[in-house]
Design an enzyme around this catalytic site. Structure first.
Site, PDB file in Angstrom:
ATOM      1  CG  ASP A  67      -0.297  -0.451   2.497  1.00 37.34           C
ATOM      2  OD1 ASP A  67       0.940  -0.380   2.596  1.00 37.34           O
ATOM      3  OD2 ASP A  67      -1.018  -0.858   3.424  1.00 37.34           O
ATOM      4  CG  ASN A 135      -9.190  -1.429  11.971  1.00 37.12           C
ATOM      5  OD1 ASN A 135      -8.277  -2.066  11.462  1.00 37.12           O
ATOM      6  ND2 ASN A 135      -9.692  -0.342  11.421  1.00 37.12           N
ATOM      7  CG  HIS A 137      -6.060  -2.167   8.772  1.00 31.43           C
ATOM      8  ND1 HIS A 137      -6.205  -1.144   9.670  1.00 31.43           N
ATOM      9  CD2 HIS A 137      -4.751  -2.156   8.420  1.00 31.43           C
ATOM     10  CE1 HIS A 137      -5.047  -0.544   9.858  1.00 31.43           C
ATOM     11  NE2 HIS A 137      -4.138  -1.142   9.111  1.00 31.43           N
ATOM     12  CD  GLU A 142      -9.066   1.003   7.743  1.00 35.64           C
ATOM     13  OE1 GLU A 142      -9.084   0.082   8.581  1.00 35.64           O
ATOM     14  OE2 GLU A 142      -8.528   2.101   7.965  1.00 35.64           O
TER      15      GLU A 142
HETATM   16  C1  GLP Z   1      -0.714   0.142   8.608  1.00 38.34           C
HETATM   17  C2  GLP Z   1      -0.321  -0.520   7.280  1.00 38.34           C
HETATM   18  C3  GLP Z   1      -0.465  -2.003   7.369  1.00 38.34           C
HETATM   19  C4  GLP Z   1       0.190  -2.448   8.653  1.00 38.34           C
HETATM   20  C5  GLP Z   1      -0.644  -2.008   9.820  1.00 38.34           C
HETATM   21  C6  GLP Z   1      -0.012  -2.311  11.149  1.00 38.34           C
HETATM   22  O1  GLP Z   1      -1.880   0.850   8.538  1.00 38.34           O
HETATM   23  N1  GLP Z   1      -1.038  -0.065   6.156  1.00 38.34           N
HETATM   24  O2  GLP Z   1       0.100  -2.614   6.230  1.00 38.34           O
HETATM   25  O3  GLP Z   1       0.274  -3.845   8.687  1.00 38.34           O
HETATM   26  O4  GLP Z   1      -0.976  -0.657   9.721  1.00 38.34           O
HETATM   27  O5  GLP Z   1       0.999  -1.388  11.433  1.00 38.34           O
HETATM   28  P1  GLP Z   1       2.058  -1.578  12.578  1.00 38.34           P
HETATM   29  O6  GLP Z   1       2.975  -2.665  12.141  1.00 38.34           O
HETATM   30  O7  GLP Z   1       2.768  -0.243  12.673  1.00 38.34           O
HETATM   31  O8  GLP Z   1       1.308  -1.905  13.812  1.00 38.34           O
END
Ligand code: GLP
Length: 245
Positions: A67, A135, A137, A142
């Site tokens: 992403d 949440n 995702h 989402e």
């Molecule tokens: C972000 C990214 C995801 C990631 C998630 C968790 O929003 N778009 O790809 O896996 O949140 O992030 P983190 O590893 O900082 O907890």
């Protein structure tokens, strides 16, 4: 799902490193699906060390990132392109023209999504690395994103913007939209490795592993994939029935 419970974040990274090392030894031309966020940072540091120690090479590897924020180009310090450059690509022997990240500043975002899907269709991702949002995702898919989705533009939930605000000076600076691989793109990977660290992820991990397969928890669709490995620390695993004391 194969669940590997680890003592701490460093252990999570080491376990994941072994999987990636094995993959690159077995298939030097591997296609890797990569993730951003805090969860993969220690793994990327291990991969950099692995290249420095000549244990592995990215010379023939291709990558696709999950992403990117809309409105940011690769020079913006909070863009995922910049993250990948500074956390991994600048420090390993990857050929930059083998790396793919959606263009957040594309003039025509729908066209950008279409082109990213077409590029993904030409490859077959060997390992897709994932984190999970609090949440549930995956990527930026989402809750209530259709399970049939492919690469698309996402309006970020406020909870996700708040979670990701730790990387920005203020909440207002966190973009409202992103481009994300869809659920179907993720499911097409041969193998999926998901990393989760900390108490904040415990509910999402429980819903993903033990909850119904439902669009309210995008990660729950991973129950249908034949080769998923979760590498999680004790806190993230703490609500799973099998680990409850
Ligand atoms: C972000 C990214 C995801 C990631 C998630 C968790 O929003 N778009 O790809 O896996 O949140 O992030 P983190 O590893 O900082 O907890």
């Amino acid at each position: 799902m194969n669940i590997i419970r680890c003592l701490n974040a460093h252990d999570v990274a080491l376990k994941a490193y072994e999987i990636f090392k094995h993959q690159l030894h077995t298939k030097p031309h591997s296609v890797l699906g990569l993730a951003t966020g805090s969860s993969p940072i220690l793994l990327y540091q291990e991969l950099i060390l692995g290249v420095q120690n000549k244990e592995l090479s990215f010379k023939d590897v291709s990558t696709f990132n999950l992403d990117e924020y809309v409105g940011m180009d690769s020079t913006h310090p909070q863009s995922y392109a910049y993250f990948m450059k500074t956390q991994l690509f600048d420090h390993v022997d990857i050929q930059l023209h083998h790396t793919h990240i959606p263009h957040g500043l594309a003039h025509d975002l729908d066209l950008e999504c279409k082109l990213y899907n077409e590029a993904l269709d030409q490859y077959h991702v060997d390992i897709q690395l994932l984190g999970i949002g609090s949440n549930g995702h995956i990527g930026f898919n989402e809750p209530f994103t259709p399970f049939e989705s492919v690469t698309h533009v996402v309006k970020l939930k406020e909870s996700t913007r708040q979670d990701n605000a730790i990387f920005f000076n203020t909440l207002e600076e966190v973009p409202t939209h992103a481009i994300s691989m869809g659920i179907q793109n993720i499911l097409k990977a041969k193998k999926i490795v998901l990393l989760a660290i900390g108490k904040k992820k415990a509910h999402a991990i429980k819903a993903m592993v033990e909850g119904p397969i439902h669009e309210s928890c995008p990660g729950s669709i991973l129950q249908t994939h034949p080769d998923v490995t979760l590498i999680i620390d004790e806190e993230a695993a703490s609500l799973l029935s099998q680990y409850k004391s």
